[in-house]
Scaffold this motif. Structure first.
Motif, short mmCIF file in Angstrom:
data_model
loop_
_atom_site.label_atom_id
_atom_site.label_comp_id
_atom_site.label_asym_id
_atom_site.label_seq_id
_atom_site.Cartn_x
_atom_site.Cartn_y
_atom_site.Cartn_z
N GLU A 8 19.20 -15.31 -37.09
CA GLU A 8 18.09 -14.62 -37.74
C GLU A 8 18.60 -13.70 -38.84
N GLY A 9 18.01 -13.83 -40.04
CA GLY A 9 18.45 -13.01 -41.17
C GLY A 9 18.04 -11.56 -41.09
N LEU A 10 16.99 -11.26 -40.33
CA LEU A 10 16.54 -9.88 -40.12
C LEU A 10 16.10 -9.75 -38.69
N LEU A 11 16.69 -8.80 -37.99
CA LEU A 11 16.29 -8.50 -36.61
C LEU A 11 15.20 -7.44 -36.66
N ILE A 12 14.10 -7.70 -35.95
CA ILE A 12 12.93 -6.82 -35.99
C ILE A 12 12.61 -6.34 -34.59
N GLY A 13 12.49 -5.03 -34.44
CA GLY A 13 12.01 -4.43 -33.19
C GLY A 13 10.69 -3.73 -33.44
N ILE A 70 24.91 1.01 -33.99
CA ILE A 70 24.51 -0.02 -33.03
C ILE A 70 24.79 -1.41 -33.58
N LEU A 71 24.44 -1.63 -34.85
CA LEU A 71 24.58 -2.96 -35.46
C LEU A 71 24.90 -2.78 -36.94
N PRO A 72 26.19 -2.75 -37.31
CA PRO A 72 26.56 -2.44 -38.69
C PRO A 72 26.51 -3.62 -39.66
N ASP A 73 26.59 -4.84 -39.14
CA ASP A 73 26.86 -5.96 -40.04
C ASP A 73 25.71 -6.95 -40.23
N ARG A 74 24.56 -6.69 -39.62
CA ARG A 74 23.40 -7.57 -39.79
C ARG A 74 22.16 -6.73 -40.10
N PRO A 75 21.31 -7.19 -41.00
CA PRO A 75 20.09 -6.42 -41.33
C PRO A 75 19.22 -6.22 -40.09
N LEU A 76 18.77 -4.98 -39.94
CA LEU A 76 17.98 -4.59 -38.77
C LEU A 76 16.89 -3.62 -39.19
N ILE A 77 15.68 -3.81 -38.68
CA ILE A 77 14.60 -2.86 -38.88
C ILE A 77 13.88 -2.68 -37.55
N VAL A 78 13.59 -1.43 -37.21
CA VAL A 78 12.81 -1.14 -36.01
C VAL A 78 11.55 -0.40 -36.44
N MET A 79 10.41 -0.90 -35.97
CA MET A 79 9.11 -0.35 -36.36
C MET A 79 8.67 0.69 -35.35
N ALA A 80 8.12 1.80 -35.84
CA ALA A 80 7.50 2.77 -34.95
C ALA A 80 6.30 2.13 -34.26
N PHE A 81 5.91 2.69 -33.14
CA PHE A 81 4.81 2.08 -32.38
C PHE A 81 3.52 2.00 -33.19
N GLU A 90 14.64 5.81 -43.21
CA GLU A 90 13.23 5.92 -42.85
C GLU A 90 12.35 5.37 -43.97
N LEU A 91 11.46 4.49 -43.59
CA LEU A 91 10.54 3.83 -44.53
C LEU A 91 9.12 4.14 -44.10
N ARG A 92 8.36 4.72 -44.99
CA ARG A 92 7.01 5.14 -44.64
C ARG A 92 5.96 4.27 -45.32
N GLU A 93 5.18 3.60 -44.52
CA GLU A 93 4.05 2.76 -44.92
C GLU A 93 4.52 1.40 -45.45
N LYS A 94 3.53 0.52 -45.60
CA LYS A 94 3.74 -0.91 -45.82
C LYS A 94 4.61 -1.21 -47.03
N ASN A 95 4.33 -0.57 -48.18
CA ASN A 95 5.05 -0.92 -49.42
C ASN A 95 6.54 -0.62 -49.32
N ALA A 96 6.90 0.37 -48.52
CA ALA A 96 8.31 0.70 -48.34
C ALA A 96 9.00 -0.29 -47.40
N MET A 97 8.25 -0.83 -46.46
CA MET A 97 8.84 -1.74 -45.48
C MET A 97 8.98 -3.17 -45.97
N MET A 98 8.05 -3.60 -46.83
CA MET A 98 7.99 -5.01 -47.18
C MET A 98 9.27 -5.57 -47.80
N PRO A 99 9.99 -4.80 -48.67
CA PRO A 99 11.24 -5.37 -49.20
C PRO A 99 12.24 -5.74 -48.11
N VAL A 100 12.26 -4.97 -47.03
CA VAL A 100 13.14 -5.31 -45.91
C VAL A 100 12.58 -6.49 -45.13
#
Length: 554
Positions: free
Chosen positions: A106-111, A133-144, A184-194
Motif C-alpha cells: 500500500e502506497g499510503l497507510l490510513i488510520g 513509529i513508521l519512518p519510511d512509508r507514507p502514513l496518515i492517521v485521521m482524527a475521529f 497536523e492537517l486541518r480540514e479536507k483541502n489540507a488532507m487531500m494531497p496526502v
C-alpha cells in the motif's frame, strides 16, 4: 377487509402518536401499517398466511431515523486501520506497525478514529511521533471527527506539503517555528494531497468532496461500490435504522443507490444531498435541482444542499464570535463568509431546495441563521425546514431564532467532550468556561421551541441510536454551575423517530406507528422505559422492518 402479512403482538408499542401513544399489537400489509391497538383489536386482521411475531414485552418503536450520516465512508471505513480504542504511544505503534506489515504494497497507510488525546500526557501528535513509529512509508492517521489528520514526514514530502501550502480558507497545513509542517492537517483541502498518495482503495471517501469521479469507474469498481453501500445499509438495519439522511454525495452515489433500489435491495430509505463547496459557482446548483427531479421515491430521494461553514472546535477550525479560550486572538476562519453564504442561501431557497449546514461554533451558527433570514426576506417565508448540523456552541441572542425561522437543530448526543469515551480535552478548553452553559445546549434549544432531531454523524462516532439515546440520558454537566442539557426519554425518542422524519419532509408517511403510515418499525430486546440508561445499548434491536420488509432479525 385487508389481511395482515405480519402481526406483531405482546409488545410495548410506543407509537409516537400523541392521539394514541401506546398499544399492544401492530398489523402490517402491503408495506403499510394496517392496524394498531390491543391484540383483540388487531387479531381480526390476521389470516392463515399471517406471520406472527411475539414481541416478548419488548418496546416496539417507529424505525429509527439516522438524520446525519456518511453512509459510504462509514461502511468502507470499517475495513481500514481502526484507532478509536487505541491509547498511548506503545499501543499506537503496535497497531500501525502490524497494519503496515499486513499491507506491504500500500502506497499510503490510513488510520481512522484517532482520539485527539491518543498520546495522553506525552504531548501533541506530530510528524516526528509518527516518524518514530513508521519512518519510511507514507502514513496518515485521521482524527475521529475527520476534520484533523496527522501525517508522517514521508507522506508530507511525497505530497509536497513539508514546506506548507495555501489550502484555502478554513483549511490549514500547520507549520512549526522552524517553518516546516508539524504533521497536523486541518480540514479536507489540507488532507487531500496526502490522500492522493493511495495506490489501492481510494474510495473510502467517495462522495465526500461532492465532486463526480474524475474518471468513470470501471465495472469492477462500480460493483464494489454497490457492495459497500449494501453493506452499509444492512449495518444500519441491524441498528434498527429504517431511514438515513446522508450528509455527502454526488450523482454517482445516487445512481448506485438507484440500481440497488431497482433490484429491491434497499435495506433502508436514503436521502442524498448535493454538496455545495466554496469553490463551486452558484450555477452548479442546476445539478442539485436536477438530482431532485430525477430521484424522488420513498426509498431514495434528493432535494437538499449540504454546505460546510466551519470546522471543529478541537483543531480551532470552528468559527466563534469571541476568541477561543485557549487561543487568544483567534476566532476561526469561515469556509463561507457571511455575505457569500447569504447569497448561496437565497439562491438555494429560491429553487425550493432544503439546506443543511455544518456549523459548530457560535460564529458559524450566526452566519447560517443570518443567511436563512436573508433567504426568507428575499423569497418569502415557506415551509423550508432548513437545518443547522451540530450547533455545538450558540450565542444567547440566537437561541430564539431557530423557532422564529423554523430552522431545525440537527444535533448528536454522542459528541460532547467527556461523554461516553470521548476526552474532555481539548474541547472544553477551546470552548472556555464562559461558553459552557450554551455548549451542546439541547435542553435550552428545545425549551425555546426549536425543531430538533438527533443522530450520530457515523463514522465520527458509533452509529447505534441506542448508544445515542443512552448518551442523551446520561450526559453530565462539566461544572456544578453549568445547566443540565439532557432531554427526557420521550423527547429523545421523538428526536430519533418522527422528528427525524419531519426533518426530511416524511412525517406524514413514516416516523409514527399509525394506520396508513409506512411500516417502518424496530423491536427492541426489552422495555426501554424501565431500563436504566446505561443498559439501553444492550436492548437489541431484535427486529427491523422497513416498508413492511424484514431487514434485520435475531
Amino acid at each position: 377487509m385487508a389481511t395482515a402479512e405480519i402481526l406483531i403482538h405482546n409488545a410495548r408499542v410506543l407509537t409516537m402518536d400523541a392521539a394514541a401513544p401506546r398499544a399492544q399489537a401492530v398489523a402490517i400489509a402491503s408495506g403499510k401499517i394496517l392496524a394498531v391497538g390491543t391484540l383483540r383489536e388487531v387479531e381480526r386482521f390476521a389470516g392463515p398466511e399471517t406471520v406472527r411475531i411475539d414481541g416478548e414485552n419488548g418496546s416496539l418503536l417507529p424505525g429509527f431515523v439516522e438524520s446525519h450520516i456518511h453512509l459510504f465512508s462509514g461502511a468502507y471505513g470499517r475495513r481500514l486501520m481502526q484507532l478509536a480504542t487505541v491509547a498511548g504511544f506503545d499501543a499506537l505503534a503496535e497497531t500501525i506497525q502490524d497494519y503496515a506489515t499486513a499491507n506491504p504494497d500500500e502506497g499510503l497507510l490510513i488510520g481512522q478514529g484517532t482520539p485527539y488525546d491518543v498520546l495522553g500526557d506525552k504531548g501533541p501528535m506530530t510528524r516526528h511521533v509518527l516518524d518514530d513509529i513508521l519512518p519510511d512509508r507514507p502514513l496518515i492517521v485521521m482524527a475521529f471527527d475527520f476534520h484533523t489528520a496527522w501525517a508522517n514526514t514521508a507522506a508530507l514530502k511525497a505530497a509536497d506539503l513539508l514546506q506548507g501550502r495555501d489550502v484555502g480558507a478554513g483549511n490549514e497545513v500547520v507549520l512549526g517555528k522552524d517553518g516546516l509542517a508539524t504533521g497536523e492537517l486541518r480540514e479536507k483541502n489540507a488532507m487531500m494531497p496526502v490522500l492522493h498518495l493511495r495506490t489501492s482503495g481510494g474510495r473510502e471517501m467517495l462522495g465526500m468532496s461532492g465532486l463526480e469521479p474524475a474518471t468513470p469507474p470501471t465495472p469492477e469498481e462500480r460493483a464494489a461500490d454497490i457492495e459497500v453501500l449494501k453493506e452499509g445499509m444492512r449495518y444500519c438495519a441491524a441498528q434498527g435504522i429504517t431511514a438515513v439522511h446522508n450528509m455527502d454525495g454526488n450523482r454517482y452515489l445516487l445512481e448506485l443507490l438507484h440500481e440497488i433500489e431497482q433490484a429491491g435491495e434497499m435495506a433502508c430509505r436514503v436521502e442524498v444531498p448535493f454538496h455545495l463547496t466554496a469553490e463551486k459557482p452558484l450555477s452548479d446548483l442546476d445539478h442539485a435541482s436536477q438530482m431532485r427531479a430525477d430521484f424522488h421515491s420513498d426509498m431514495l430521494k434528493s432535494g437538499r444542499v449540504k454546505v460546510f461553514v466551519d470546522g471543529v472546535l478541537e483543531s480551532g477550525t470552528a468559527v466563534l464570535i469571541d476568541d477561543y479560550a485557549n487561543r487568544p486572538g483567534w476566532k476561526g476562519e469561515p469556509i463561507f463568509d457571511a455575505d457569500t453564504f447569504a447569497k448561496a442561501a437565497v439562491e438555494i431557497d429560491r429553487r425550493g431546495l432544503q439546506i443543511s449546514v455544518h456549523a459548530i461554533g457560535d460564529g458559524a451558527v450566526r452566519i447560517v441563521l443570518d443567511g436563512y433570514e436573508a433567504a426568507q426576506k428575499a423569497n418569502g417565508k415557506r415551509d423550508s425546514r432548513h437545518r443547522i448540523e451540530h450547533v455545538e456552541v450558540i450565542h444567547p441572542d440566537d437561541i430564539p431564532r431557530f423557532a422564529e425561522l423554523g430552522v431545525i437543530a440537527s444535533m448528536q448526543p454522542p459528541h460532547p467532550p467527556g461523554i461516553l469515551d470521548l476526552p474532555l480535552e481539548p474541547g472544553i478548553s477551546a470552548i472556555g468556561k464562559a461558553r459552557w452553559p450554551l455548549a451542546y445546549a439541547w435542553r435550552t434549544l428545545v425549551d425555546a421551541g426549536a425543531p430538533y432531531c438527533f443522530s450520530s454523524d457515523w463514522p465520527i462516532v458509533a452509529i447505534e441510536p441506542l448508544i445515542g439515546i443512552y448518551a442523551a440520558q446520561s450526559r453530565k454537566p462539566w461544572a456544578d454551575d453549568t445547566p443540565d442539557q439532557r432531554l427526557t426519554l420521550d423527547e429523545t425518542l421523538q428526536a430519533y423517530t418522527w422528528r427525524g422524519a419531519y426533518a426530511a419532509f416524511m412525517e406524514n408517511r413514516t416516523g409514527r406507528i399509525c394506520p396508513g403510515m409506512m411500516a417502518d418499525l424496530v423491536l427492541l430486546g426489552g422495555d426501554i422505559e424501565t431500563t436504566a440508561p446505561h443498559k439501553i445499548p444492550s436492548l437489541g434491536p431484535v427486529l427491523t422492518i422497513c416498508g413492511g420488509q424484514i431487514t434485520h432479525q435475531i
